[in-house]
Motif scaffolding. Structure first.
Motif, PDB file in Angstrom:
ATOM      1  N   PRO A   1       0.848  -1.212   0.000  1.00  0.00           N
ATOM      2  CA  PRO A   1       0.000   0.000   0.000  1.00  0.00           C
ATOM      3  C   PRO A   1       0.873   1.247   0.000  1.00  0.00           C
ATOM      4  O   PRO A   1       1.971   1.251   0.552  1.00  0.00           O
ATOM      5  CB  PRO A   1      -0.796  -0.132   1.297  1.00  0.00           C
ATOM      6  CG  PRO A   1      -0.784  -1.598   1.619  1.00  0.00           C
ATOM      7  CD  PRO A   1       0.525  -2.116   1.121  1.00  0.00           C
ATOM      8  N   VAL A   2       0.379   2.323  -0.594  1.00  0.00           N
ATOM      9  CA  VAL A   2       1.174   3.537  -0.742  1.00  0.00           C
ATOM     10  C   VAL A   2       1.579   4.116   0.613  1.00  0.00           C
ATOM     11  O   VAL A   2       2.655   4.699   0.749  1.00  0.00           O
ATOM     12  CB  VAL A   2       0.421   4.576  -1.606  1.00  0.00           C
ATOM     13  CG1 VAL A   2      -0.854   5.065  -0.919  1.00  0.00           C
ATOM     14  CG2 VAL A   2       1.327   5.740  -1.953  1.00  0.00           C
ATOM     15  N   GLU A   3       0.736   3.930   1.631  1.00  0.00           N
ATOM     16  CA  GLU A   3       1.086   4.432   2.962  1.00  0.00           C
ATOM     17  C   GLU A   3       2.326   3.736   3.511  1.00  0.00           C
ATOM     18  O   GLU A   3       3.172   4.371   4.155  1.00  0.00           O
ATOM     19  CB  GLU A   3      -0.080   4.237   3.947  1.00  0.00           C
ATOM     20  CG  GLU A   3      -1.357   4.958   3.562  1.00  0.00           C
ATOM     21  CD  GLU A   3      -2.291   4.092   2.724  1.00  0.00           C
ATOM     22  OE1 GLU A   3      -3.491   4.428   2.657  1.00  0.00           O
ATOM     23  OE2 GLU A   3      -1.822   3.083   2.132  1.00  0.00           O
TER      24      GLU A   3
ATOM     25  N   TYR B   1       5.372   5.056   1.659  1.00  0.00           N
ATOM     26  CA  TYR B   1       5.664   6.402   2.153  1.00  0.00           C
ATOM     27  C   TYR B   1       6.407   6.342   3.485  1.00  0.00           C
ATOM     28  O   TYR B   1       7.387   7.075   3.702  1.00  0.00           O
ATOM     29  CB  TYR B   1       4.354   7.171   2.307  1.00  0.00           C
ATOM     30  CG  TYR B   1       4.487   8.544   2.935  1.00  0.00           C
ATOM     31  CD1 TYR B   1       5.150   9.578   2.283  1.00  0.00           C
ATOM     32  CD2 TYR B   1       3.916   8.806   4.183  1.00  0.00           C
ATOM     33  CE1 TYR B   1       5.261  10.836   2.854  1.00  0.00           C
ATOM     34  CE2 TYR B   1       4.024  10.064   4.759  1.00  0.00           C
ATOM     35  CZ  TYR B   1       4.689  11.068   4.103  1.00  0.00           C
ATOM     36  OH  TYR B   1       4.801  12.310   4.667  1.00  0.00           O
TER      37      TYR B   1
ATOM     38  N   VAL C   1       1.647  11.096  -0.475  1.00  0.00           N
ATOM     39  CA  VAL C   1       0.715  10.010  -0.774  1.00  0.00           C
ATOM     40  C   VAL C   1      -0.484  10.553  -1.550  1.00  0.00           C
ATOM     41  O   VAL C   1      -1.063  11.569  -1.170  1.00  0.00           O
ATOM     42  CB  VAL C   1       0.242   9.353   0.534  1.00  0.00           C
ATOM     43  CG1 VAL C   1      -0.920   8.403   0.278  1.00  0.00           C
ATOM     44  CG2 VAL C   1       1.396   8.620   1.210  1.00  0.00           C
ATOM     45  N   ARG C   2      -0.830   9.863  -2.618  1.00  0.00           N
ATOM     46  CA  ARG C   2      -2.049  10.202  -3.363  1.00  0.00           C
ATOM     47  C   ARG C   2      -2.841   8.906  -3.550  1.00  0.00           C
ATOM     48  O   ARG C   2      -2.522   8.088  -4.396  1.00  0.00           O
ATOM     49  CB  ARG C   2      -1.695  10.844  -4.701  1.00  0.00           C
ATOM     50  CG  ARG C   2      -2.904  11.203  -5.559  1.00  0.00           C
ATOM     51  CD  ARG C   2      -2.553  12.233  -6.639  1.00  0.00           C
ATOM     52  NE  ARG C   2      -1.368  11.848  -7.390  1.00  0.00           N
ATOM     53  CZ  ARG C   2      -1.393  11.182  -8.558  1.00  0.00           C
ATOM     54  NH1 ARG C   2      -2.555  10.798  -9.074  1.00  0.00           N
ATOM     55  NH2 ARG C   2      -0.264  10.897  -9.184  1.00  0.00           N
ATOM     56  N   LYS C   3      -3.851   8.741  -2.713  1.00  0.00           N
ATOM     57  CA  LYS C   3      -4.645   7.519  -2.795  1.00  0.00           C
ATOM     58  C   LYS C   3      -5.637   7.620  -3.954  1.00  0.00           C
ATOM     59  O   LYS C   3      -6.313   8.639  -4.121  1.00  0.00           O
ATOM     60  CB  LYS C   3      -5.386   7.278  -1.483  1.00  0.00           C
ATOM     61  CG  LYS C   3      -4.445   6.962  -0.316  1.00  0.00           C
ATOM     62  CD  LYS C   3      -5.189   6.519   0.917  1.00  0.00           C
ATOM     63  CE  LYS C   3      -5.778   5.147   0.723  1.00  0.00           C
ATOM     64  NZ  LYS C   3      -6.382   4.633   1.981  1.00  0.00           N
ATOM     65  N   ALA C   4      -5.679   6.572  -4.745  1.00  0.00           N
ATOM     66  CA  ALA C   4      -6.583   6.548  -5.898  1.00  0.00           C
ATOM     67  C   ALA C   4      -6.669   5.122  -6.418  1.00  0.00           C
ATOM     68  O   ALA C   4      -5.700   4.361  -6.334  1.00  0.00           O
ATOM     69  CB  ALA C   4      -6.072   7.476  -7.000  1.00  0.00           C
TER      70      ALA C   4
ATOM     71  N   CYS D   1       1.457   2.364  -6.752  1.00  0.00           N
ATOM     72  CA  CYS D   1       1.382   1.379  -5.673  1.00  0.00           C
ATOM     73  C   CYS D   1       0.038   0.662  -5.786  1.00  0.00           C
ATOM     74  O   CYS D   1      -0.734   0.927  -6.708  1.00  0.00           O
ATOM     75  CB  CYS D   1       1.520   2.059  -4.310  1.00  0.00           C
ATOM     76  SG  CYS D   1       3.061   2.982  -4.113  1.00  0.00           S
ATOM     77  N   THR D   2      -0.273  -0.231  -4.877  1.00  0.00           N
ATOM     78  CA  THR D   2      -1.495  -1.028  -5.015  1.00  0.00           C
ATOM     79  C   THR D   2      -2.757  -0.202  -4.853  1.00  0.00           C
ATOM     80  O   THR D   2      -3.794  -0.523  -5.445  1.00  0.00           O
ATOM     81  CB  THR D   2      -1.512  -2.169  -3.985  1.00  0.00           C
ATOM     82  OG1 THR D   2      -1.370  -1.605  -2.676  1.00  0.00           O
ATOM     83  CG2 THR D   2      -0.404  -3.155  -4.237  1.00  0.00           C
ATOM     84  N   ASN D   3      -2.702   0.859  -4.073  1.00  0.00           N
ATOM     85  CA  ASN D   3      -3.916   1.624  -3.786  1.00  0.00           C
ATOM     86  C   ASN D   3      -3.742   3.126  -4.023  1.00  0.00           C
ATOM     87  O   ASN D   3      -4.418   3.941  -3.413  1.00  0.00           O
ATOM     88  CB  ASN D   3      -4.358   1.386  -2.342  1.00  0.00           C
ATOM     89  CG  ASN D   3      -3.319   1.864  -1.343  1.00  0.00           C
ATOM     90  OD1 ASN D   3      -2.136   1.968  -1.674  1.00  0.00           O
ATOM     91  ND2 ASN D   3      -3.752   2.157  -0.127  1.00  0.00           N
ATOM     92  N   GLY D   4      -2.785   3.477  -4.875  1.00  0.00           N
ATOM     93  CA  GLY D   4      -2.572   4.889  -5.139  1.00  0.00           C
ATOM     94  C   GLY D   4      -1.200   5.157  -5.727  1.00  0.00           C
ATOM     95  O   GLY D   4      -0.555   4.259  -6.284  1.00  0.00           O
TER      96      GLY D   4
END
Length: 311
Positions: free
Chosen positions: A225-227, A230, A258-261, A282-285
């Motif tokens: 995950p992007v988090e 990061y 982080v840019r979630k998308a 990343c998997t979620n952004g």
């Protein structure tokens, strides 16, 4: 903070090497502590010219005319004799190497260590990095008595502070060295007046460890995950730096956002307009890069990098 008269009379040997340790040594000196000796690493060749470089602690000791020892081996008989001749009541170890029992058990009051975590969590060589990598919202410092097993001795004092979302290992380090220095002075005073009680470290169901950082630790896995990505970037900035590859060249990332998308793109691929942004999937952004360094180049803002890079 100024030490009381009882604490000022203690003969203290200080052991440390990097800049982190200088803050503690300086706090003790400013508080009126009696530093009868400083132990630090031998000078080491560094830089392009491989010239001998002094440790930060050595530079401080020389500036303040403190007695200095730089042993190659801590079990060397000549060093041990010199250490005994300092007649220390107490030894203090901050960001130094592992001590053999013949050293840490030498003074009558033992040896205390300043550790960059809230023990028993994050025992090990890189507690600041791992706290940030794991996304902790709080960390702190601990003073404790050295024993046989690393970072397991009885706790003397602790202090904690928040880790902000934009903190890096570097910014946490800078906060911690000052908070830790103050805690160390308070520990010396408490030991001198007998107000401190040694507390055995509590057992913890889920201990998080802080092992040494290796190259493989720093390689970014964009399938996370992007988090998490990061936090890895923050936890390894400014050193040694999280990295990926761009056209077969190592690309270190020091700052990002982080840019979630939702995305159906392959994790690890990148997007760019070749002018203002460079983002990794990343998997979620997306991880939007802010500061980076391509192999063989200087660290720079992403806009400056894109201005000179040909995709």
């Amino acid at each position: 903070m100024t030490l009381n008269e009882q604490a000022k009379k203690l003969r203290i040997v200080f052991m440390g090497t990097p800049e982190f340790a200088v803050a503690s040594l300086d706090a003790l000196v400013r508080a009126g502590g009696t530093i009868v000796g400083v132990i630090t690493a031998p000078d080491k060749p560094a830089g392009r010219g491989m010239e001998l470089q002094q440790s930060a602690v050595k530079k401080y000791a020389l500036e303040h005319q403190l007695p200095l020892l730089q042993p190659e081996k801590l079990r060397d008989p000549d060093f041990l004799d010199a250490l005994r001749n300092l007649k220390a009541d107490l030894q203090i170890c901050v960001a130094f190497r592992m001590l053999p029992e013949v050293v840490w058990n030498m003074p009558p009051m033992g040896t205390i260590n300043l550790h960059g975590s809230l023990l028993p969590q994050y025992r090990g060589a890189a507690p600041i990095n791992w706290a940030v990598i794991n996304g902790e919202k709080e960390t702190g410092v601990t003073t404790f008595k050295l024993q046989h097993e690393i970072d397991t001795g009885h706790i003397l004092l602790q202090d904690h502070f928040p880790v902000n979302e934009d903190d890096t290992a570097g910014s946490v380090h800078d906060k911690m060295k000052d908070i830790g220095a103050n805690l160390l002075v308070a520990t010396v005073e408490g030991l001198a007046n007998g107000s401190l009680t040694e507390i055995p470290q509590p057992g913890a169901a889920a201990l998080r460890h802080a092992p040494k950082i290796f190259t493989e630790t720093c390689l970014i896995d964009f399938s996370q995950p992007v988090e998490k990505v990061y936090d890895l970037v923050r936890g390894l900035s400014p050193y040694p730096g999280a990295f990926t590859f761009l056209n077969q060249k190592k690309l270190k990332i020091f700052k990002a956002s982080v840019r979630k998308a939702a995305t159906d793109q392959q994790p690890g691929t990148f997007q760019t307009d070749a002018k203002t942004y460079l983002s990794f999937v990343c998997t979620n952004g997306f991880l939007d890069l802010k500061e980076l360094q391509l192999e063989g180049k200087k660290r720079m803002a992403v806009e400056d990098f894109l201005r000179g890079y040909q995709f």
